[in-house]
Scaffold this active site. Sequence first.
Site, PDB file in Angstrom:
ATOM      1  N   SER A 168       0.859  -1.182   0.000  1.00 42.75           N
ATOM      2  CA  SER A 168       0.000   0.000   0.000  1.00 42.75           C
ATOM      3  C   SER A 168       0.893   1.229   0.000  1.00 42.75           C
ATOM      4  CB  SER A 168      -0.878   0.003   1.261  1.00 42.75           C
ATOM      5  OG  SER A 168      -1.531   1.245   1.436  1.00 42.75           O
TER       6      SER A 168
ATOM      7  N   TYR B 259      -2.947  -1.534  10.539  1.00 38.43           N
ATOM      8  CA  TYR B 259      -2.975  -1.804   9.100  1.00 38.43           C
ATOM      9  C   TYR B 259      -1.726  -1.244   8.420  1.00 38.43           C
ATOM     10  CZ  TYR B 259      -4.216  -1.495   4.186  1.00 38.43           C
ATOM     11  OH  TYR B 259      -4.193  -1.601   2.817  1.00 38.43           O
TER      12      TYR B 259
END
Length: 265
Positions: A142, A155
């Site tokens: 990400s 996360y």
Amino acid sequence: MPNNQTALITGASSGIGFELARCFARDGYHLVLAARDEAGLQEAANKLKAEFSGLQTTVVAADLSTHEGPQQLYDATKARGLQIDVLVNDAGFGEAGLFVETDLQKEIGIVHVNVMSLMVLTKLFLRDMVARDAGKILQVGSVVSFLPNPRQAVYAASKAFVLSFSEALQQELKEQKSGVTITILCPPATETNFFKVAGAENTKVGQSDKATPEEVARGGYEALLKGEARSLPTFGAKLNFASSALFPDSLLALMMQSQMQEEKK
């Protein structure tokens, strides 16, 4: 036309994983689709077979939030006599909110899926690939792999692991002069069910214009086939990466915190 290669895609029932499956299907790969929801997987497989004539698919339901899940998935491919030529570690999810207030069990699940299962699957399938001196792995990270992300602390940390772990393996493979390549896909905020699952639909980033799963998947797929180390598939992803190099972490954390604020209705 079939190309006699097999791609295993985790998190394949929706979002980026499903669009990556479409990329492989278009080029005639045999697909192994894996996720926890067997009904959702079967629906995804049916959609792909309706779109791509002659497509071969294998559906494997596997709960990667458990300790046993990754080994069970690996064993399932062996039991079916499948050689996995490409591994796509796409499965993952998040949780939004202040760390002192968020759901601990959900965050333990995030670490299992985003970190532990990715690591175990990489270990198991990479050994086979190195032994054959052929294969490719796509690790879905990400843009927050590069950015501290308040209100998504677990996360973002899990995606930082994906980046560090995969870059280390890239160097090990170079040292071994291996024919195996690992590519890290680093998407920006993308129009999937991620924000719903994370409880972040009403945040500034949750309400913003996002990348499409199709453009993210296409960028990652093309980079994978070329054996590139990293894919920043959109202008927004490239901008996030540039910011991570230009600004100190304290400022980056402040900037990311503002993106996670609830939008006033």
